[in-house]
Design a protein around this motif. Structure first.
Motif, mmCIF file in Angstrom:
data_model
loop_
_atom_site.group_PDB
_atom_site.id
_atom_site.type_symbol
_atom_site.label_atom_id
_atom_site.label_comp_id
_atom_site.label_asym_id
_atom_site.label_seq_id
_atom_site.Cartn_x
_atom_site.Cartn_y
_atom_site.Cartn_z
ATOM 1 N N ALA A 206 0.701 -1.065 9.103
ATOM 2 C CA ALA A 206 0.282 -0.653 7.762
ATOM 3 C C ALA A 206 -0.627 -1.707 7.128
ATOM 4 C CB ALA A 206 1.503 -0.394 6.886
ATOM 5 N N ILE A 207 -0.309 -2.972 7.333
ATOM 6 C CA ILE A 207 -1.140 -4.055 6.792
ATOM 7 C C ILE A 207 -2.507 -4.055 7.468
ATOM 8 C CG2 ILE A 207 -1.380 -6.566 6.585
ATOM 9 C CD1 ILE A 207 1.771 -6.619 6.474
ATOM 10 N N ASP B 62 -3.999 -1.539 8.842
ATOM 11 C CA ASP B 62 -4.725 -0.334 8.428
ATOM 12 C C ASP B 62 -5.333 -0.470 7.043
ATOM 13 O OD1 ASP B 62 -4.209 0.850 10.857
ATOM 14 O OD2 ASP B 62 -2.571 2.113 10.113
ATOM 15 N N GLN B 63 -4.742 -1.276 6.185
ATOM 16 C CA GLN B 63 -5.286 -1.512 4.848
ATOM 17 C C GLN B 63 -6.527 -2.393 4.883
ATOM 18 O OE1 GLN B 63 -2.135 -3.206 2.490
ATOM 19 N NE2 GLN B 63 -0.921 -1.337 2.521
#
Length: 185
Positions: free
Chosen positions: A86-87, A89-90
């Motif tokens: 998730a990190i 992807d940000q």
């Protein structure tokens, strides 16, 4: 006589990391400063610095980032693996080809942790190289045996220690051991 400055922190802020990253004479701690950054908390800043060609510690930052992800994969830490994805992807688009390819390999292995399937031999080799391979790519992990339970035992020898990775190609399960082979398999 060499002069250097030390921030003497084991929990650096983003501002301290930026100060450290752009100053070759700056240290976070007296020793093992890389260990202070082995946390999902630092993924975004390490990725940013790894992608910055003007950062004097660019390769070191990428090395720390890779080590952290290797540890998560080696332990099959599903929760922290998903959080790290998730990190990443940000972050947005990564233009550095080597880092983009590395991220792609990591996400593929993270998917295997979440959704196991049978592996080909070359996929098992790729996993072993990613998780316990050497930083300089001069050596690759070698298969030293096949256990009674069907795991390929890969071994990577470094100057002062050995890493072991056991991979079952039928289930895509793997187990990591630092310095001591797992005899219980």
């Amino acid at each position: 006589m060499d002069f250097y400055r030390c921030l003497d922190t084991i929990s650096p802020t983003t501002q301290q990391i930026l100060l450290w990253a752009y100053d070759l004479d700056m240290y976070l701690t007296e020793q093992d400063e890389d260990l202070t950054l082995l946390s999902n908390r630092y993924i975004a800043i390490l990725l940013r610095l790894s992608c910055d060609d003007k950062c004097p510690k660019q390769h070191y930052c990428f090395s720390i980032l890779k080590h952290h992800i290797q540890h998560l994969l080696g332990q099959r830490d599903h929760t922290n693996i998903q959080e790290s994805i998730a990190i990443f992807d940000q972050f947005g688009i990564v233009t550095n080809t080597a880092i983009r390819d590395w991220l792609s390999d990591f996400k593929w292995m993270a998917h295997l942790v979440a959704t196991p399937r049978e592996l080909t031999f070359s996929e098992a080799q790729k996993i072993a190289k990613f998780i316990i391979g050497s930083e300089n790519d001069l050596t690759t992990p070698t298969i030293t045996c096949i256990t009674n339970s069907g795991y390929f035992r890969y071994e990577q020898v470094f100057d002062v220690y050995r890493d072991f990775l056991y991979i079952n190609t039928l289930t895509s399960d793997w187990k990591y051991s630092h310095m001591i082979p797992l005899d219980c398999m």
